[in-house]
Scaffold this motif. Structure first.
Motif: not given
Length: 224
Positions: A170, A211, A216-217
């Motif tokens: 993340i 998230i 973000w991921s």
């Protein structure tokens, strides 16, 4: 991907900085060895592009000091020193590649990509997680199962490449800004949100996970 360029010749530095930016890299440019070490102490970089004939601290001394502290940072020497002894000192001292001036920027860019692949991707040419396939050498991305490449801006590609290099990790807003913007670049407060929105519009909402409150991921290995 963020690069520190260490080059004291203004004309060469300007050309290299512009070419690297055109290739989608965030580039910070400094002109002496001591400032280079100071920059590395306060900023994380993905690669160092290092001249040897530098004021205040010679490039080989900069290389030695970096390698005493950091064995992972990819380092490419770009210098006018073409004698065998300098080449051996540079490569034996920990440089990942050694390029002699004058050179074509296309070749230098290819060497940078090769070094990054060796350091981070074990030589693989493309990054894939089962949903997306990204090719750093051609700056193209595909949805798996679809042969038509999707056009991305340099910033979009750089952000997606950062996520794809560490699938499942993340990244916060600050971390992504740090990866894709250089010193002096004006960054709007919603710049990352805009890039993420644009990528998800082009690649599908499931391509990048949001998230809430964290960042973000991208999914790892095609997991859903």
């Amino acid at each position: 991907m963020r690069i520190l360029l260490v080059e004291d010749d203004v004309m060469i530095g300007e050309v290299m900085q512009a070419s690297l930016k055109d290739a989608g890299y965030a580039v910070d440019w400094v002109q002496d060895g001591q400032i280079a070490l100071s920059a590395l102490a306060v900023q994380n970089y993905d690669l160092l592009l290092l001249d040897l004939g530098l004021p205040k601290k010679d490039g080989l001394l900069v290389l030695a000091e970096i390698r005493r502290q950091d064995q992972q940072l990819p380092i490419v020497i770009a210098t006018a020193r073409d004698d065998l002894n300098s080449r051996l000192q540079g490569l034996d001292g920990g440089a990942d590649d050694y390029v002699v001036k004058p050179f074509q920027m296309e070749e230098l860019l290819a060497r940078l990509r090769a070094v990054v692949r060796r350091k981070h991707h074990h030589g693989q040419l493309q990054l894939s997680n089962g949903l997306l396939t990204l090719d750093p050498s051609s700056y193209q991305v595909w949805l798996c199962g679809n042969s038509e490449a999707i056009s991305l801006t340099h910033k979009e590609f750089s952000l997606l490449q950062t996520l794809m290099q560490h699938q499942g990790r993340i990244y916060s807003r600050a971390e992504l800004e740090d990866k894709i913007y250089a010193w002096g670049e004006e960054v709007e407060s919603n710049a990352i949100d805009y890039l993420i929105h644009s990528l998800r519009k082009k690649l599908g909402k499931e391509s990048i996970r949001n998230i809430r409150g964290a960042g973000w991921s991208v999914n790892k290995g095609g997991a859903t």
